[in-house]
Design an enzyme around this catalytic site. Structure first.
Site, PDB file in Angstrom:
ATOM      1  N   SER A 158       0.846  -1.193   0.000  1.00 25.69           N
ATOM      2  CA  SER A 158       0.000   0.000   0.000  1.00 25.69           C
ATOM      3  C   SER A 158       0.881   1.243   0.000  1.00 25.69           C
ATOM      4  CB  SER A 158      -0.907   0.021   1.232  1.00 25.69           C
ATOM      5  OG  SER A 158      -0.126   0.226   2.404  1.00 25.69           O
ATOM      6  N   LYS A 159       0.353   2.326  -0.536  1.00 22.74           N
ATOM      7  CA  LYS A 159       1.067   3.603  -0.457  1.00 22.74           C
ATOM      8  C   LYS A 159       0.526   4.326   0.779  1.00 22.74           C
ATOM      9  CE  LYS A 159       2.739   7.316  -3.489  1.00 22.74           C
ATOM     10  NZ  LYS A 159       4.156   6.899  -3.427  1.00 22.74           N
ATOM     11  N   ALA A 160       0.907   3.787   1.930  1.00 24.56           N
ATOM     12  CA  ALA A 160       0.426   4.274   3.219  1.00 24.56           C
ATOM     13  C   ALA A 160       1.410   5.281   3.794  1.00 24.56           C
ATOM     14  CB  ALA A 160       0.251   3.103   4.182  1.00 24.56           C
ATOM     15  N   TYR A 164       6.246   5.695   5.161  1.00 33.29           N
ATOM     16  CA  TYR A 164       7.250   6.654   4.709  1.00 33.29           C
ATOM     17  C   TYR A 164       8.022   7.297   5.851  1.00 33.29           C
ATOM     18  CZ  TYR A 164       5.817   6.180  -0.118  1.00 33.29           C
ATOM     19  OH  TYR A 164       5.575   5.663  -1.364  1.00 33.29           O
TER      20      TYR A 164
END
Length: 296
Positions: A158-160, A164
Site C-alpha cells: 500500500s502507499k500508506a 514513509y
C-alpha cells in the site's frame, strides 16, 4: 513559489467533494490519520495538461485504503474526474497532484471504525525532483540505516503514509552526508528501493531490478519495464544482494517524482550512466507527453 510554505499558497483544493480555498483546507489536530498513520496517498504528474496514468493511480489509491481497512467514499471515476477538474481550475499544465485519504477525528484511539473517511486532492507546479544539472550526470546515493519491513508486519504493497516514516529519516541522513537519496534494503538484507523511487541496475546490457515483494511496485517502475521490453532489453526481476553492486555497469531510479534518474554512485560504488539508462530516460519522457489523436 518553491520556497513558499505549502499552507500559505493560493488556489483551490478539492476536499470531500467540493473545491475550497487552499488555505482553508485544514484538519483537526486530533485527526486519526495524524496520530495513528491511517492515511494513504498518491503522487501523480501532469504533462501538457494530461495526468499520466491517472486511472492506475486512482485504482492504487482505492486499493491502498482497502489494505488499511477503510473505504474511500468516492468511486474511481469520481476521483479521477476531480483530479482533472482541479488541474483545470488551478490553471496548470505541468504539475504534481497529491490525492490523500485519511480517517478523521470522530473517535480518538487505535480503534476508530466509526471515523469519517476524508479525501482531498491538491495540485501544484513542481520541477524536477533532483537538481537538473546533477540528474544528467547521475545522482549520488547513500545507504539507509533502516530496512523495508517484512510484509507480514505491515501492508507493504500500500502507499500508506506511515510506511514513509523511515524514508524521511533515511533521506535526511543521506542528505546530511551529501547524498541525494538513500538505498534501502529489505528485512532480509536484499536491495529493495530508494526512499521514494524504485531502483534498476544494468550489466552487460541486461536490466536487473529487485522483486517487488517487500515494497511498492511503482507505476513508473512498471512503465519503464514495459518500455525496456519494447526496446528489446531483457529485464530480470530477482533478489539482488548489496555485495553485487560492484558488478553492475549502470544504475537508475524511477518514480513519479524522480521520473527516470541516472545514478553515479551508491555509497562509494560508482556507475557510469550509459546507453541503456539514456535510452529509457528519453523513452519515458516521450511516453509521458500527451498523445495527440491521429487525424481520421
Amino acid at each position: 513559489m518553491a520556497s513558499e510554505p505549502f499552507d500559505k499558497r493560493s488556489g483551490w483544493i478539492w476536499y470531500d467533494g467540493a473545491f475550497v480555498p487552499w488555505q482553508d483546507a485544514q484538519v483537526h489536530v486530533l485527526t486519526h490519520g495524524l496520530h495513528y498513520g491511517s492515511c494513504v496517498f498518491e503522487g501523480e504528474r501532469a504533462y501538457g495538461g494530461e495526468i499520466f496514468k491517472l486511472d492506475e493511480h486512482t485504482a492504487r489509491l482505492k486499493e491502498s485504503a482497502r489494505l488499511l481497512d477503510f473505504e474511500i467514499p468516492y468511486s474511481e471515476d469520481e476521483i479521477s474526474a476531480a483530479c482533472r477538474e482541479l488541474l483545470t481550475r488551478q490553471k496548470l499544465t505541468d504539475a504534481y497532484l497529491r490525492p490523500v485519504a485519511w480517517r478523521g477525528s470522530d473517535m480518538m484511539g487505535v480503534s476508530a471504525q466509526a471515523n469519517q473517511i476524508h479525501l482531498a486532492i491538491a495540485a501544484w507546479e513542481w520541477p524536477s525532483y533532483f537538481d537538473p544539472a546533477q540528474r544528467l550526470k547521475g545522482i549520488r546515493i547513500g545507504m539507509a540505516k533502516y530496512r523495508r519491513p517484512d510484509p507480514l508486519t505491515a501492508p507493504s504493497t500500500s502507499k500508506a503514509a506511515g510506511l514513509y516514516m523511515i524514508c524521511t529519516i533515511s533521506k535526511h541522513a543521506a542528505e546530511r552526508e551529501g547524498y541525494a537519496d538513500a538505498l534501502m534494503l529489505d528485512w532480509r538484507g536484499r536491495v529493495a528501493e530508494c526512499t521514494g523511487a524504485n531502483v534498476f541496475f544494468v550489466k552487460d546490457g541486461v536490466i536487473h531490478t529487485p522483486e517487488a515483494d517487500a515494497f511498492l511496485n511503482g507505476i513508473t517502475r512498471q512503465t519503464v519495464m514495459a518500455l525496456a521490453k519494447r526496446r528489446g532489453f531483457e529485464v530480470v526481476e530477482r533478489a539482488i544482494m548489496p555485495e553485487e553492486l560492484p558488478s553492475f555497469d549502470e544504475c537508475f531510479i524511477t518514480g513519479t517524482a524522480a521520473e527516470v534518474t541516472p545514478v553515479s554512485e551508491i555509497a562509494g560504488q560508482h556507475f557510469q550512466p550509459g546507453a541503456v539508462t539514456t535510452a529509457l530516460l528519453e523513452d519515458y519522457m516521450s511516453e509521458v507527453q500527451p498523445k495527440k489523436a491521429k487525424a481520421a
